[in-house]
Design a protein around this motif. Sequence first.
Motif: not given
Length: 393
Positions: A147-158, A275-283
């Motif tokens: 339902d949602l993907v959270v990017g918590a993968d650091g400054m060089h986030s994939a 913004r920190w979110s787009r569609g189903r992705v948030v950082l």
Amino acid sequence: MAMTNILISGAGIAGSATAYWLRRHGHMVTVVERASAIRTGGYKVDIRGAALTVVERMGLLDAVRDRSTDMRVATTYDAKGRVVCTLDADLFGGRTGEDLEIMRGDLNELLYDLTRDDVEYVFGDSITGIAEDGTVTFEQAGPRRFDLVVGADGMHSATRRIAFGDEPGFTRDLGHYISICTVPNSLGLDREEAVHATVGRTANVYSTRRDRSAKALFMWSSEPLRYDHRDVAGQKDLLARAMDGVGWRVPALLEDVREADDFYFDSVSQIHMDRWSRGRVVLVGDAGYCASPASGQGTSLALVGAYVLAGELSGDGGLEGYERELRPFVEANQALGPTNIKGMVSGSRAALWFQLRMMRLLPHLPGRDRMIERITGPIARAANAISLKPYAE
């Protein structure tokens, strides 16, 4: 916001803290991590202000205190190894008296232990694509839908690159580089730091409680460097060239660096996004709003960001509420970086002379408390620049 199946990319502090709060609010959570296990290395980090409240609400406050670094003093040396001054470690680090300091790896372990029984962790894999319907592809595993993907993968986030575009559009370079690794404790340090600074370059060695080795940290001013992020030997060469000619124990430390297997090298940079979110992705954390090591607030931003994101998603605020509640806090803490870096690496002989002289005089000045407030006040205010909601569970 009804999101029951959530994927988090990254099992660092931001990722595991977010996993804890999302699971506590009733969501099903999967964490995917490129490394083969939880990362236990790293440097010492501070937990301040609102982040301490988050740690307390997680039930981890006593455990963090038990693993505190217990640093005592910091001594600055000149090029010939003579003592310039010795300061209380809290004052030297700009801590406010309301902080807790812990090794990054220790905090990571505490967060993992807190979540491992209720959260699915997938190690040795990473995200390669995210479709509009929430289908995620991986390097190793088959596709799965979330339902949602959270990017918590650091400054060089994939995750950020996949959802928002290439990194240069969001990176703000502060004109410095940093490197840190484990070295033998040849100075016999015991919960203390040893520092040598020259114009444009600073070397810092410290050993914390329960650690027989030491960490060597180097920071220097530099124009942007071009290098291969996978070429560790080449990065060690860049560090050696940057520190060439620096006195004190630096030549011997650079020899020790050659043998280090936990070498870290990166620019001192921030991530700024509209913004920190787009569609189903948030950082969350450094992926969305890295404040840089110069701010001293990266860990606190990750902890508070995790708490607010999970709380807003589980209430009426949703992703818009996350942006609204957290952004002033992020901006206040990111503002610390450009200011703090000037005190960490002197830009001129005059600035270095003034800094060292003030460090010598500070313990004896009649207005010492006012001087300390000038140093620690902005940090304390930024660390408390949010009123945390008591989100219903």
